[in-house]
Scaffold this motif. Structure first.
Motif, PDB file in Angstrom:
ATOM      1  N   ILE A  41      86.349  51.707   9.253  1.00 21.27           N
ATOM      2  CA  ILE A  41      85.478  52.934   9.604  1.00 21.27           C
ATOM      3  C   ILE A  41      84.893  53.675   8.428  1.00 21.27           C
ATOM      4  O   ILE A  41      83.417  53.422   8.817  1.00 21.27           O
ATOM      5  N   ASP A  42      85.702  54.018   7.797  1.00 22.78           N
ATOM      6  CA  ASP A  42      84.789  55.321   6.403  1.00 22.78           C
ATOM      7  C   ASP A  42      85.826  54.381   5.007  1.00 22.78           C
ATOM      8  O   ASP A  42      85.008  54.835   4.177  1.00 22.78           O
ATOM      9  N   SER A  43      84.561  53.360   5.315  1.00 17.57           N
ATOM     10  CA  SER A  43      84.826  52.654   3.644  1.00 17.57           C
ATOM     11  C   SER A  43      83.695  53.236   2.857  1.00 17.57           C
ATOM     12  O   SER A  43      82.992  52.731   1.705  1.00 17.57           O
TER      13      SER A  43
END
Length: 73
Positions: A41-43
């Motif tokens: 999700i936070d890549s």
């Protein structure tokens, strides 16, 4: 008109022949399944922070990764 259609057809065939699918051997799957290669999700945010740290030479608050401004860790 027929010459244009024929040329487009030839270009399409050449493009099909130049593209390929590669099979992954069983012993190479460990590299494909590497956790760093998986999208999370936070890549996108991590990549944005990484690029920012290279451009600015500093890291934003709340991050633990730092670089010297040249892209090296």
């Amino acid at each position: 008109m027929q010459k244009v259609v024929f040329n487009v057809f030839i270009i399409y065939i050449i493009a099909l022949l130049l593209t390929s699918c590669s099979s992954v051997k069983p012993y190479e799957r460990v590299y494909v399944n590497d956790p760093e290669m998986q999208m999370t999700i936070d890549s996108g945010k991590k990549f944005s922070t990484y690029v920012y740290s290279i451009r600015e030479g500093a890291t934003p608050a709340g991050t633990n990764k730092s670089s010297g401004g040249c892209g090296c860790n």
